[in-house]
Design a protein around this motif. Structure first.
Motif, mmCIF file in Angstrom:
data_model
loop_
_atom_site.group_PDB
_atom_site.id
_atom_site.type_symbol
_atom_site.label_atom_id
_atom_site.label_comp_id
_atom_site.label_asym_id
_atom_site.label_seq_id
_atom_site.Cartn_x
_atom_site.Cartn_y
_atom_site.Cartn_z
ATOM 1 N N PRO A 1 25.860 45.653 48.912
ATOM 2 C CA PRO A 1 26.486 46.960 48.736
ATOM 3 C C PRO A 1 27.758 47.063 49.562
ATOM 4 O O PRO A 1 27.939 46.332 50.540
ATOM 5 C CB PRO A 1 25.418 47.932 49.246
ATOM 6 C CG PRO A 1 24.602 47.119 50.204
ATOM 7 C CD PRO A 1 24.576 45.740 49.631
ATOM 8 N N THR A 2 28.637 47.970 49.171
ATOM 9 C CA THR A 2 29.932 48.078 49.839
ATOM 10 C C THR A 2 30.097 49.435 50.510
ATOM 11 O O THR A 2 29.374 50.390 50.211
ATOM 12 C CB THR A 2 31.085 47.898 48.837
ATOM 13 O OG1 THR A 2 31.019 48.951 47.854
ATOM 14 C CG2 THR A 2 30.996 46.554 48.147
ATOM 15 N N THR A 3 31.079 49.491 51.406
ATOM 16 C CA THR A 3 31.474 50.756 52.030
ATOM 17 C C THR A 3 32.851 50.583 52.636
ATOM 18 O O THR A 3 33.280 49.452 52.898
ATOM 19 C CB THR A 3 30.476 51.179 53.121
ATOM 20 O OG1 THR A 3 30.798 52.500 53.567
ATOM 21 C CG2 THR A 3 30.524 50.249 54.313
ATOM 22 N N THR A 4 33.553 51.698 52.866
ATOM 23 C CA THR A 4 34.842 51.629 53.535
ATOM 24 C C THR A 4 34.617 51.264 55.005
ATOM 25 O O THR A 4 33.605 51.635 55.589
ATOM 26 C CB THR A 4 35.570 52.978 53.441
ATOM 27 O OG1 THR A 4 34.684 54.033 53.840
ATOM 28 C CG2 THR A 4 36.037 53.230 52.025
ATOM 29 N N CYS B 1 35.973 44.303 44.990
ATOM 30 C CA CYS B 1 35.652 45.732 45.070
ATOM 31 C C CYS B 1 36.741 46.526 45.773
ATOM 32 O O CYS B 1 36.965 47.702 45.465
ATOM 33 C CB CYS B 1 34.308 45.922 45.781
ATOM 34 S SG CYS B 1 32.895 45.369 44.799
ATOM 35 N N THR B 2 37.419 45.910 46.737
ATOM 36 C CA THR B 2 38.539 46.594 47.389
ATOM 37 C C THR B 2 39.649 46.873 46.386
ATOM 38 O O THR B 2 40.228 47.971 46.365
ATOM 39 C CB THR B 2 39.069 45.743 48.552
ATOM 40 O OG1 THR B 2 38.066 45.652 49.569
ATOM 41 C CG2 THR B 2 40.328 46.360 49.151
ATOM 42 N N VAL C 1 19.676 48.588 45.161
ATOM 43 C CA VAL C 1 21.030 48.931 45.606
ATOM 44 C C VAL C 1 21.876 49.405 44.422
ATOM 45 O O VAL C 1 22.660 50.360 44.544
ATOM 46 C CB VAL C 1 21.692 47.719 46.294
ATOM 47 C CG1 VAL C 1 23.183 47.956 46.505
ATOM 48 C CG2 VAL C 1 21.018 47.436 47.624
ATOM 49 N N LEU C 2 21.725 48.756 43.283
ATOM 50 C CA LEU C 2 22.504 49.136 42.102
ATOM 51 C C LEU C 2 22.205 50.581 41.698
ATOM 52 O O LEU C 2 23.135 51.357 41.408
ATOM 53 C CB LEU C 2 22.204 48.180 40.948
ATOM 54 C CG LEU C 2 23.100 48.309 39.709
ATOM 55 C CD1 LEU C 2 23.211 46.957 38.991
ATOM 56 C CD2 LEU C 2 22.568 49.351 38.722
ATOM 57 N N VAL C 3 20.931 50.953 41.679
ATOM 58 C CA VAL C 3 20.573 52.331 41.325
ATOM 59 C C VAL C 3 21.158 53.308 42.343
ATOM 60 O O VAL C 3 21.688 54.365 41.978
ATOM 61 C CB VAL C 3 19.044 52.490 41.229
ATOM 62 C CG1 VAL C 3 18.676 53.956 41.013
ATOM 63 C CG2 VAL C 3 18.489 51.633 40.101
ATOM 64 N N ALA C 4 21.079 52.944 43.624
ATOM 65 C CA ALA C 4 21.673 53.794 44.664
ATOM 66 C C ALA C 4 23.180 53.917 44.458
ATOM 67 O O ALA C 4 23.767 54.984 44.668
ATOM 68 C CB ALA C 4 21.371 53.218 46.040
ATOM 69 N N GLY C 5 23.811 52.824 44.020
ATOM 70 C CA GLY C 5 25.243 52.866 43.726
ATOM 71 C C GLY C 5 25.568 53.818 42.588
ATOM 72 O O GLY C 5 26.575 54.540 42.636
ATOM 73 N N VAL C 6 24.718 53.842 41.573
ATOM 74 C CA VAL C 6 24.907 54.774 40.462
ATOM 75 C C VAL C 6 24.810 56.217 40.958
ATOM 76 O O VAL C 6 25.635 57.075 40.606
ATOM 77 C CB VAL C 6 23.867 54.518 39.356
ATOM 78 C CG1 VAL C 6 23.925 55.626 38.294
ATOM 79 C CG2 VAL C 6 24.098 53.161 38.699
ATOM 80 N N ALA D 1 31.912 50.399 42.982
ATOM 81 C CA ALA D 1 32.029 49.076 43.593
ATOM 82 C C ALA D 1 30.668 48.515 43.968
ATOM 83 O O ALA D 1 30.392 47.321 43.769
ATOM 84 C CB ALA D 1 32.924 49.164 44.831
ATOM 85 N N THR D 2 29.791 49.362 44.487
ATOM 86 C CA THR D 2 28.436 48.918 44.841
ATOM 87 C C THR D 2 27.660 48.491 43.603
ATOM 88 O O THR D 2 26.927 47.494 43.618
ATOM 89 C CB THR D 2 27.690 50.044 45.584
ATOM 90 O OG1 THR D 2 28.307 50.262 46.864
ATOM 91 C CG2 THR D 2 26.226 49.689 45.814
ATOM 92 N N VAL D 3 27.824 49.229 42.520
ATOM 93 C CA VAL D 3 27.173 48.856 41.251
ATOM 94 C C VAL D 3 27.686 47.500 40.780
ATOM 95 O O VAL D 3 26.906 46.622 40.378
ATOM 96 C CB VAL D 3 27.421 49.932 40.177
ATOM 97 C CG1 VAL D 3 26.971 49.439 38.802
ATOM 98 C CG2 VAL D 3 26.693 51.217 40.534
#
Length: 468
Positions: A309-312, A69-70, A112-117, A298-300
């Motif tokens: 899920p990912t974040t910086t 994802c990075t 989490v996937l829906v939140a990523g969208v 990236a989270t999706v």
């Protein structure tokens, strides 16, 4: 270099002198670049495997996907925003609630996937309308309240699950992390959670030798004497292999619990872009929406295969602040190293062997720090709680969210806890702001607030505005 690939050698490839920086499109010698990449891996490592563990997800997969994802993030932002994408703390509360309601890991990753969208779409809107839309939609008063209830909603998890399992190990681990965070400096001060896990692991092993096994309740309700440390799974795990993948499952009730984290992630990513902008002196506002879009994509991607899920990450921003090296080449190296680590099942088995008492000592700090980051947003942006327009909806939303208040519509559909608290804070604030006289209306903040990145929760240290 449209994708930000290909780097100019900085000077003779050695470290920059005082007052100089290595820009994102430059690099040091490859030997030094590899060393910096490994440093970035160590900086993100503790939080990136702790948070998936707390969410009931595979730490090996999380580590591997953080690398993938990075790379995806850097490609989407054209190498303009040097950042590492690790596991996000913002979904821990949602995952705990979903699991407590009988949801599986697949249910968690589906939500989490829906939140990523939604996060990706939000980034697209921000890219089209401009970075200022963030502050108008999610002013610091709202963002701080949502961040606070996300953290403090987890308090019962510590008190009811982890801490009672082995209270003395939890207490001593907590004390160690507190002292280490305050007393250690430099690199060691950035990995205090990782050091705390090692300390707790060793402590548990010593307690097993001295005092023997402890009574532990099993899934069938029986109580058995169990040793704190069980490394049998580590011995059986192979050195090389793929992590465990699974497909997501989608349930509306779980999705509603996870969606409030999107607000925190928007604020978090915006704060980190601002921090990098301050350090590089580049105008990154045109890339603000792109960075948020990239984190959403990236989270999706990560959740679609069962990952976290990912974040910086603030820790990696801190590494850049210390070294003055903003080269994205170092992040590509870090990503490759993380992918290789994720392909070692023995590492994952070692993570799963961490005693619950140790996790209790760590989470009592982590969860509290996530919540207090909300207060930090309020303080930094001088939120005026003397204004009833601010005070009333936030007060109501916090109690509803932290106290897990439920609003039941049917036997199979209800809104509770974080989801309900967020709706009260967000809807109440904007409704009152629309109806209130001009003298009470809240003006947009001068700058974008930062949010609860996993890194800040992990060590509580920030290097630049918005970096924690």
């Amino acid at each position: 270099m449209k994708l930000g690939l290909g780097w100019k050698l900085y000077g003779d490839g050695s470290a920059p002198p005082p007052g100089q920086v290595v820009r994102p499109d430059e690099r040091l010698s490859w030997g030094r670049t590899v060393g910096l990449g490994v440093q970035h891996v160590i900086a993100m490592f503790g939080a990136t495997f702790v948070f998936p563990l707390l969410m009931g997800l595979d730490p090996n997969l999380a580590i591997m996907m953080s690398g993938i994802c990075t790379i995806l993030f850097l490609l989407i932002v054209n190498g303009k925003v040097p950042s590492y994408l690790g596991s996000s703390a913002s979904f821990v509360a949602a995952a705990v609630i979903i699991s407590a309601d009988g949801g599986s890991a697949a249910t968690v990753t589906g939500a989490v996937l829906v939140a990523g969208v939604v996060l990706a779409l939000s980034g697209l809107v921000i890219h089209l309308l401009g970075a200022d839309v963030i502050v108008r939609a999610f002013p610091p008063a709202v963002t701080g309240g949502v961040v606070m209830l996300i953290g403090f909603n987890l308090a019962p998890v510590v008190s009811d699950a982890y801490w009672p399992h082995d209270q003395w190990t939890a207490l001593l681990t907590m004390v160690f992390v507190i002292l280490a965070t305050v007393l250690l400096r430099g690199f060691l001060g950035r990995i205090t959670v990782l050091l705390g896990l090692v300390f707790g692991f060793v402590l548990s092993w010593v307690l097993d030798l001295v005092f023997g096994a402890i009574p532990t309740e099993q899934e069938d309700g029986s109580v058995q004497e169990v040793f704190r440390v069980d490394l049998s799974g580590v011995a059986e795990a192979p050195w090389i292999g793929l992590p465990e993948f699974h497909a997501p499952e989608f349930h509306l009730s779980a999705i509603l619990v996870a969606l409030p984290a999107v607000i925190a992630l928007i604020a978090e990513n915006a704060g980190h872009v601002k921090a990098v902008q301050e350090m590089t002196r580049d105008d990154l506002d045109p890339y603000m929406g792109r960075a948020i879009l990239a984190d959403g994509v990236a989270t999706v991607l990560a959740s679609s295969v069962g990952g976290a899920p990912t974040t910086t990450y603030a820790e990696n921003i801190g590494v850049m602040a210390v070294t003055r090296v903003y080269s994205t080449a170092a992040y590509y190296v870090a990503a490759v190293v993380a992918i290789l680590v994720g392909l070692c099942p023995k590492f994952g088995a070692l993570v799963y062997a961490i005693p619950e008492g140790v996790i209790g000592g760590i989470t009592v700090i982590l969860y509290g720090m996530i919540g207090l980051l909300g207060a930090k947003i309020w303080v930094e942006n001088r939120v005026d709680f003397a204004n009833p327009l601010v005070l009333v909806p936030i007060a109501a939303g916090l109690i509803a969210g932290i106290g897990n208040v439920s609003l039941t519509f049917t036997d199979s559909f209800q809104i509770s806890g974080i989801a309900l608290g967020t709706l009260i804070i967000l809807g109440g604030f904007h409704l009152l702001n629309a109806l209130a006289p001009q003298s009470m209306k809240v003006a947009p903040a001068a700058r974008t607030a930062s949010g609860p990145d996993s890194g800040a929760a992990a060590d509580g240290r920030g290097e630049a505005d918005g970096a924690d």
